[in-house]
Design a protein around this motif. Structure first.
Motif, mmCIF file in Angstrom:
data_model
loop_
_atom_site.group_PDB
_atom_site.id
_atom_site.type_symbol
_atom_site.label_atom_id
_atom_site.label_comp_id
_atom_site.label_asym_id
_atom_site.label_seq_id
_atom_site.Cartn_x
_atom_site.Cartn_y
_atom_site.Cartn_z
ATOM 1 N N VAL A 36 -17.356 22.234 21.380
ATOM 2 C CA VAL A 36 -17.743 21.766 20.032
ATOM 3 C C VAL A 36 -16.514 21.186 19.621
ATOM 4 O O VAL A 36 -16.474 19.779 18.656
ATOM 5 N N ARG A 37 -15.602 21.762 18.355
ATOM 6 C CA ARG A 37 -13.906 21.397 17.805
ATOM 7 C C ARG A 37 -13.955 20.633 19.013
ATOM 8 O O ARG A 37 -13.045 19.800 17.994
ATOM 9 N N GLU B 159 -15.186 16.858 18.992
ATOM 10 C CA GLU B 159 -15.288 16.133 17.804
ATOM 11 C C GLU B 159 -13.592 15.727 17.734
ATOM 12 O O GLU B 159 -14.345 14.788 16.874
ATOM 13 N N SER C 256 -22.370 20.355 16.248
ATOM 14 C CA SER C 256 -22.626 18.456 16.675
ATOM 15 C C SER C 256 -23.607 17.588 16.539
ATOM 16 O O SER C 256 -24.509 18.387 17.476
ATOM 17 N N ARG D 24 -23.677 15.388 18.166
ATOM 18 C CA ARG D 24 -22.853 14.753 19.281
ATOM 19 C C ARG D 24 -23.473 15.295 20.881
ATOM 20 O O ARG D 24 -23.208 15.137 21.641
#
Length: 388
Positions: free
Chosen positions: A194-195, A198, A237, A239
């Protein structure tokens, strides 16, 4: 039935699939199982998975072709691993397999080729320092697969993929070998994904979270617990809201539903202990030669007598082919049976034809027991190995 032989519990396998699939779907609607072929590549197992709408996760050209031989369509295959050939790689890309790229050389194979409507994932190398020390190996040297962000490998792969101009479904693949298989391992994996999503402004179609899960073993982490943790990270997120989540269980599906039946061939009392020779071997059920004890049961003609120490040994001529030590348990005699449970992972197709050849494999259902692999004979081995 002549020992040694494996028995697959069909009902148990069906239940493991149901529980794992339900655990995924209860937490992530857009999800897909992909069976790890390397865990047990018996053709019967692959056909069973295919008939239940489970993808085949393969890591070599040979496994790719085996999946096709077992009835898989190419768009139902996940192609991983660092040893793909260019020919098979491009074939998989063109036929919409999920192809998770492990190296720059694989991306460079796409130069000059029009790629549209493909499914291409980048394997992301996860820094080992993110994990608890007790959860993983290779804490000092790190993991060997995928693209590393810290060395600019991942950034280079992203730039190259964008330069190629792939108009396709793009994803991330993350997997690490875990010692504990703890839920926190998957929290770290998903959180890192997830990091990265982003940070690099990625619009992805899928995340392949890899394998290494517990499954079918009482008292161990359940699929529901794993995917609760995974969901909690994905939800951080926006996304990822409609992303396809792929998981690659192997032993979680097949490991707990296979038994190996063996017989005692000889018993002898030595100076220090009693040695029990069987027609089983660590080769058949312990490919890494690390286990010291198994889940097992004994069938004996003399269930009352016990003895202080019995060393259970295999059929090979190697002195270290010792499966386990029984202490103050039933005294074994020639003809008694030892049945090893939960030995379906990295066993019946991993062992290899060393000294003795592959044993019979049966599938047991409520209605009947059916042989799905006949033991290799000397002729089978000779004609397989001889020059053609």
């Amino acid at each position: 039935m002549e020992t040694p032989f494996f028995v697959i519990d069909e009902k148990g396998l069906e239940n493991n699939i149901r529980v794992f699939r339900q655990g995924m779907r209860d937490h992530w609607l857009f999800s897909q199982l992909a069976y790890s072929v390397k865990t047990n590549s018996l053709p019967w197992v692959l056909s069973f998975m295919k008939d239940r709408d489970i993808l085949a996760e393969v890591v070599s050209d040979e496994e790719y072709e085996l999946a096709l031989r077992c009835g898989y369509q190419e768009d139902r295959i996940v192609f991983n691993g660092p040893i793909k050939t260019k020919e098979c790689f491009l074939k998989a890309i063109q036929n919409r397999a999920y192809v998770n790229v492990d190296s720059l050389r694989e991306l460079q194979w796409l130069n000059g080729i029009e790629v549209t409507n493909a499914r291409i994932g980048l394997r992301l190398n996860i820094p080992s320092g993110l994990f608890r020390l007790e959860d993983i190996d290779y804490t000092e040297d790190g993991f060997r697969f995928g693209f590393s962000e810290s060395s600019d490998g991942f950034q280079t792969a992203i730039r190259l993929l964008r330069k190629i101009g792939v108009h396709s479904e793009i994803g991330l693949h993350l997997h690490c070998n875990s010692v504990t298989r703890a839920p926190d391992v998957y929290r770290v994996i998903t959180g890192y994904a997830v990091r990265i999503i982003e940070k690099y402004d990625l619009n992805l179609s899928f995340i392949d979270i890899g394998g290494g899960f517990w499954g079918g073993v009482p008292g161990k982490t359940t699929p529901d617990e794993y995917f609760s943790v995974i969901r909690s990270e994905l939800e951080k997120s926006p996304r990822t809201a409609e992303i396809m989540l792929i998981a690659e269980p192997g032993s979680a599906l097949i490991g707990s539903v296979v038994d190996l039946h063996t017989s005692v061939l000889d018993v002898k009392d030595m100076l220090q202990s009693r040695v029990v020779t069987t027609d089983g071997s660590r080769i058949l059920i312990d490919p890494l030669w690390k286990k010291k004890r198994y889940s097992y049961s004994i069938e004996t003609a003399n269930p009352i007598a016990k003895t202080a120490k019995q060393i259970i040994c295999g059929y090979t001529c190697m002195d270290h082919d010792r499966l386990m030590i029984l202490t103050d348990e039933q005294e074994l005699q020639v003809g008694d049976k030892i049945i090893y449970h939960r030995v379906g992972a990295y066993s019946m197709t991993f062992g290899g034809p060393f000294i003795r050849y592959y044993p019979d494999v049966y599938v047991q259902s409520d209605e009947k027991t059916v042989m799905v692999r006949k033991r290799f004979s000397t002729d089978d081995y000779y004609f397989l190995q001889a020059m053609r």
